[in-house]
Design a protein around this motif. Structure first.
Motif, PDB file in Angstrom:
ATOM      1  N   PRO A 123      -0.064  18.696   5.174  1.00  0.00           N
ATOM      2  CA  PRO A 123      -1.005  19.130   5.951  1.00  0.00           C
ATOM      3  C   PRO A 123      -2.576  18.620   5.422  1.00  0.00           C
ATOM      4  CG  PRO A 123      -0.028  20.919   5.035  1.00  0.00           C
ATOM      5  CD  PRO A 123       1.025  20.367   4.801  1.00  0.00           C
ATOM      6  N   ASP A 124      -2.489  18.926   4.580  1.00  0.00           N
ATOM      7  CA  ASP A 124      -3.558  19.193   3.163  1.00  0.00           C
ATOM      8  C   ASP A 124      -4.332  18.026   2.768  1.00  0.00           C
ATOM      9  OD1 ASP A 124      -1.672  19.296   1.716  1.00  0.00           O
ATOM     10  OD2 ASP A 124      -2.853  20.322  -0.087  1.00  0.00           O
ATOM     11  N   ARG A 125      -2.946  16.733   2.649  1.00  0.00           N
ATOM     12  CA  ARG A 125      -3.507  15.665   2.506  1.00  0.00           C
ATOM     13  C   ARG A 125      -3.113  13.964   3.238  1.00  0.00           C
ATOM     14  NH1 ARG A 125       0.456  15.029  -3.060  1.00  0.00           N
ATOM     15  NH2 ARG A 125       1.488  16.510  -1.509  1.00  0.00           N
ATOM     16  N   VAL A 126      -2.946  14.285   4.843  1.00  0.00           N
ATOM     17  CA  VAL A 126      -3.181  13.925   5.696  1.00  0.00           C
ATOM     18  C   VAL A 126      -3.721  12.357   5.273  1.00  0.00           C
ATOM     19  CG1 VAL A 126      -3.259  13.274   8.409  1.00  0.00           C
ATOM     20  CG2 VAL A 126      -3.077  15.255   7.594  1.00  0.00           C
ATOM     21  N   GLY A 127      -4.936  12.028   4.672  1.00  0.00           N
ATOM     22  CA  GLY A 127      -5.573  10.670   5.094  1.00  0.00           C
ATOM     23  C   GLY A 127      -5.094  10.210   3.425  1.00  0.00           C
ATOM     24  N   SER A 128      -4.630  10.820   2.675  1.00  0.00           N
ATOM     25  CA  SER A 128      -4.070   9.953   1.763  1.00  0.00           C
ATOM     26  C   SER A 128      -2.684   9.732   1.518  1.00  0.00           C
ATOM     27  CB  SER A 128      -4.268  11.232   0.006  1.00  0.00           C
ATOM     28  OG  SER A 128      -3.538  12.232   0.090  1.00  0.00           O
ATOM     29  N   MET A 129      -1.575  10.624   2.495  1.00  0.00           N
ATOM     30  CA  MET A 129      -0.468  10.542   2.387  1.00  0.00           C
ATOM     31  C   MET A 129      -0.357   9.303   3.626  1.00  0.00           C
ATOM     32  SD  MET A 129       1.869  12.112   0.650  1.00  0.00           S
ATOM     33  CE  MET A 129       3.246  10.877   1.643  1.00  0.00           C
ATOM     34  N   THR A 130      -1.314   9.141   4.415  1.00  0.00           N
ATOM     35  CA  THR A 130      -0.915   8.289   5.422  1.00  0.00           C
ATOM     36  C   THR A 130      -1.633   6.674   4.828  1.00  0.00           C
ATOM     37  OG1 THR A 130      -2.175   9.492   7.615  1.00  0.00           O
ATOM     38  CG2 THR A 130      -2.331   7.918   8.220  1.00  0.00           C
ATOM     39  N   GLY A 131      -2.733   6.892   3.636  1.00  0.00           N
ATOM     40  CA  GLY A 131      -3.093   6.041   3.618  1.00  0.00           C
ATOM     41  C   GLY A 131      -1.527   5.176   2.800  1.00  0.00           C
ATOM     42  N   LEU A 132      -0.971   5.912   1.991  1.00  0.00           N
ATOM     43  CA  LEU A 132      -0.132   5.303   1.121  1.00  0.00           C
ATOM     44  C   LEU A 132       1.568   4.491   2.273  1.00  0.00           C
ATOM     45  CD1 LEU A 132       1.305   5.267  -2.090  1.00  0.00           C
ATOM     46  CD2 LEU A 132       2.529   7.273  -1.616  1.00  0.00           C
ATOM     47  N   TYR A 133       1.801   5.420   2.838  1.00  0.00           N
ATOM     48  CA  TYR A 133       2.304   4.687   4.496  1.00  0.00           C
ATOM     49  C   TYR A 133       2.042   3.693   5.199  1.00  0.00           C
ATOM     50  CZ  TYR A 133       3.612   4.849   8.824  1.00  0.00           C
ATOM     51  OH  TYR A 133       4.314   3.998  10.150  1.00  0.00           O
ATOM     52  N   SER A 134       0.704   3.693   5.139  1.00  0.00           N
ATOM     53  CA  SER A 134       0.578   2.295   5.720  1.00  0.00           C
ATOM     54  C   SER A 134       0.148   1.030   4.629  1.00  0.00           C
ATOM     55  CB  SER A 134      -1.553   2.482   6.684  1.00  0.00           C
ATOM     56  OG  SER A 134      -1.091   3.716   7.236  1.00  0.00           O
ATOM     57  N   MET A 135      -0.470   1.154   3.287  1.00  0.00           N
ATOM     58  CA  MET A 135      -0.299   0.662   2.535  1.00  0.00           C
ATOM     59  C   MET A 135       1.168   0.087   2.148  1.00  0.00           C
ATOM     60  SD  MET A 135      -2.031   0.778  -1.204  1.00  0.00           S
ATOM     61  CE  MET A 135      -0.412   2.158  -1.887  1.00  0.00           C
ATOM     62  N   ALA A 136       1.779   0.856   1.765  1.00  0.00           N
ATOM     63  CA  ALA A 136       3.728   0.406   2.256  1.00  0.00           C
ATOM     64  C   ALA A 136       4.010  -0.438   2.829  1.00  0.00           C
ATOM     65  CB  ALA A 136       4.730   0.912   1.310  1.00  0.00           C
ATOM     66  N   LEU A 137       4.022  -0.081   4.360  1.00  0.00           N
ATOM     67  CA  LEU A 137       3.637  -0.984   5.456  1.00  0.00           C
ATOM     68  C   LEU A 137       2.399  -2.648   5.779  1.00  0.00           C
ATOM     69  CD1 LEU A 137       4.048   0.614   8.979  1.00  0.00           C
ATOM     70  CD2 LEU A 137       2.960  -1.818   8.616  1.00  0.00           C
ATOM     71  N   ALA A 138       1.828  -2.019   4.920  1.00  0.00           N
ATOM     72  CA  ALA A 138       0.842  -3.545   5.337  1.00  0.00           C
ATOM     73  C   ALA A 138       1.843  -4.498   3.911  1.00  0.00           C
ATOM     74  CB  ALA A 138      -0.450  -3.532   4.941  1.00  0.00           C
ATOM     75  N   LEU A 139       2.642  -3.547   2.500  1.00  0.00           N
ATOM     76  CA  LEU A 139       3.300  -4.647   1.608  1.00  0.00           C
ATOM     77  C   LEU A 139       3.945  -5.017   2.105  1.00  0.00           C
ATOM     78  CD1 LEU A 139       3.029  -5.807  -1.228  1.00  0.00           C
ATOM     79  CD2 LEU A 139       4.228  -3.131  -1.471  1.00  0.00           C
ATOM     80  N   GLY A 140       5.349  -4.118   2.757  1.00  0.00           N
ATOM     81  CA  GLY A 140       5.780  -5.157   3.406  1.00  0.00           C
ATOM     82  C   GLY A 140       6.106  -5.715   4.470  1.00  0.00           C
ATOM     83  N   THR A 141       5.094  -5.697   5.322  1.00  0.00           N
ATOM     84  CA  THR A 141       4.441  -7.181   6.465  1.00  0.00           C
ATOM     85  C   THR A 141       4.391  -8.528   5.768  1.00  0.00           C
ATOM     86  OG1 THR A 141       3.737  -5.406   7.630  1.00  0.00           O
ATOM     87  CG2 THR A 141       3.421  -7.696   8.421  1.00  0.00           C
ATOM     88  N   ALA A 142       2.972  -8.045   4.445  1.00  0.00           N
ATOM     89  CA  ALA A 142       2.245  -9.095   3.881  1.00  0.00           C
ATOM     90  C   ALA A 142       3.950  -9.882   3.137  1.00  0.00           C
ATOM     91  CB  ALA A 142       1.727  -8.499   3.283  1.00  0.00           C
ATOM     92  N   THR A 143       4.520  -9.020   2.780  1.00  0.00           N
ATOM     93  CA  THR A 143       5.182  -9.670   1.316  1.00  0.00           C
ATOM     94  C   THR A 143       6.620 -10.379   2.429  1.00  0.00           C
ATOM     95  OG1 THR A 143       5.475  -7.411   0.250  1.00  0.00           O
ATOM     96  CG2 THR A 143       7.323  -9.229  -0.314  1.00  0.00           C
ATOM     97  N   ALA A 144       7.278  -9.721   4.004  1.00  0.00           N
ATOM     98  CA  ALA A 144       8.060 -10.831   4.216  1.00  0.00           C
ATOM     99  C   ALA A 144       7.031 -11.455   4.849  1.00  0.00           C
ATOM    100  CB  ALA A 144       8.037  -9.772   5.438  1.00  0.00           C
ATOM    101  N   ALA A 145       6.110 -11.860   5.434  1.00  0.00           N
ATOM    102  CA  ALA A 145       5.507 -13.294   5.747  1.00  0.00           C
ATOM    103  C   ALA A 145       5.502 -14.641   5.030  1.00  0.00           C
ATOM    104  CB  ALA A 145       4.254 -12.957   6.209  1.00  0.00           C
TER     105      ALA A 145
END
Length: 430
Positions: free
Chosen positions: A156-178
């Motif tokens: 709860p005290d790291r919503v921004g950083s954890m959402t950023g980490l999750y979103s970064m991994a999501l983008a990485l998986g998306t880009a790698t597959a493409a």
């Protein structure tokens, strides 16, 4: 005598407490730290698997169409399947999390992704391909909804950083597959079936961290570590009465429309303009990989601002310029347009961050996430299908690209409304 009895009773109670403490010891700091690290690993691995099912198909869409005999309209329907599944199955995620626990639901989602990706290339028919794709997307859908809930609840005290980490991994998986699907397919013998099926291996790895969190029915990861946390019980919010919830749902839907049109058709647009298939896949990868650094930066920046409207407008402006470039000079400026559209697509991590910011509790986030994502994905369903129909009947990409650019205007407008510093608890009466 009474004093002796009281003293004896005190010793008995104390002894019972000691024995109870020995039988159920408090979790050691090292155990809790290990559990939280495993949870972070599970979040990252889950995020890596939330888009390869889509972008790997986009890179090989022409080969799949030829092999299965798909028309342009049917291919457009195929690119509309992801938002449809996300809307239909995503709405059930909060209810499933209340009954089985979010960790168990995400684990089951990773199993569904593994099975769907492994089976779909070999079914041999368009109908079977759609059904097995839907199986994988069902797993993606529930994980999509529950990731903001898990982040809000345990960080709860790291919503921004954890959402950023999750979103970064999501983008990485998306880009790698493409980026690697086409060359990997060629290296594995040129079979598009193998090129699509290989992504099931990554999904299978993502199952492993969540096994630790499904030992107890209904237990959350924190409860499995011995902590006292309430289960994900959604409060009786009248979520449809919240203007912020509706603005966020429409914003989510319009950005998803652009994202799935991009993932499903962008490589084909470049190929039709004369770009080599491998290069077209790389261009799609560039668009996706822009989200890796920006998906970490934007959520952190968003949580520090009282109003996220300026970020919404900046991302939308990049999208408008990128679409204009693809309309006027798709091949000559392809790398520039890919970068600009990649920046614009970072509206997704921004939307996830606003989901976590527009509710005060994890229960409120669960309800808001389910509503915004399910409603948003319903809104996004016609977009990819309409692009396929326009392409088939107009014989070119002018009208589809004009449609993409036009949708960016209302996306910017509702994004500004969703970015206001309000919570759904304040707007939706209990």
């Amino acid at each position: 005598m009474m004093g002796l009895m009281a003293s004896e009773e005190t010793r008995t109670v104390t002894s019972m407490r000691i024995r109870t403490s020995e039988a159920h010891p408090a979790p050691e700091p090292t155990t809790r730290a290990w559990t939280m690290r495993l949870l972070v690993a599970g979040i990252v691995l889950t995020a890596l698997n939330l888009r390869p099912a889509i972008t790997s198909l986009g890179a090989l869409l022409e080969e799949v169409r030829d092999a299965l005999g798909m028309s342009g309209s049917v291919a457009g329907l195929l690119t509309s399947v992801p938002p449809l599944c996300f809307a239909v199955f995503g709405v059930a995620a909060p209810r499933l999390a209340r009954r089985f626990g979010p960790g168990a639901v995400v684990c089951a989602g990773m199993v569904a992704i593994t099975a769907g990706l492994l089976i779909r290339p070999y079914v041999g028919s368009t109908a079977g391909f759609l059904v097995t794709t839907a199986l994988a997307l069902m797993g993606i859908a529930v994980s999509n909804v529950l990731m903001p809930v898990i982040v809000k609840r345990w960080f709860p005290d790291r919503v921004g950083s954890m959402t950023g980490l999750y979103s970064m991994a999501l983008a990485l998986g998306t880009a790698t597959a493409a980026a690697v699907t086409v060359p990997m397919t060629e290296a594995l013998g040129g079979s598009w079936q193998t090129g699509l099926a290989v992504w099931a291996g990554l999904a299978a790895v993502a199952v492993l961290p969540w096994i630790r969190f499904v030992r107890h029915r209904g237990a959350s990861p924190a409860e499995s570590a011995g902590e006292s946390h309430a289960r994900v019980d959604a409060p009786p919010l009248r979520i449809t009465r919240s203007r912020t919830a509706w603005a966020l749902a429409v914003y989510f839907g319009l950005q998803a429309t652009g994202a799935y049109i991009t993932m499903g058709w962008m490589a084909q647009i470049f190929r039709d303009s004369g770009v080599h298939a491998g290069t077209a896949g790389l261009l799609l990868a560039v668009t996706m990989v822009m989200g890796v650094p920006l998906a970490f930066v934007i959520p952190r920046l968003a949580t520090r601002l009282p109003h996220q409207g300026p970020i919404v407008l900046a991302l939308g402006a990049c999208g408008l310029v990128g679409y204009a470039g693809m309309y006027l000079a798709p091949a000559s400026g392809s790398w520039v347009w890919a970068v600009l559209l990649g920046i614009s697509n970072c509206s997704f991590p921004l939307a996830l961050t606003m989901v976590g910011m527009r509710a005060r509790t994890s229960a409120g986030v669960a309800q808001l996430s389910g509503f915004a994502q399910s409603t948003g994905y319903l809104i996004s369903i016609p977009g990819p299908l309409l692009v396929g129909v326009l392409y088939q009947h107009s014989g070119g990409w002018g009208l589809p690209i004009a449609l993409m650019a036009a949708l960016m205007i209302p996306q910017m407008a509702v994004g500004v409304l969703a970015g206001r510093n309000r919570t759904v608890e304040d707007e939706a009466g209990r």
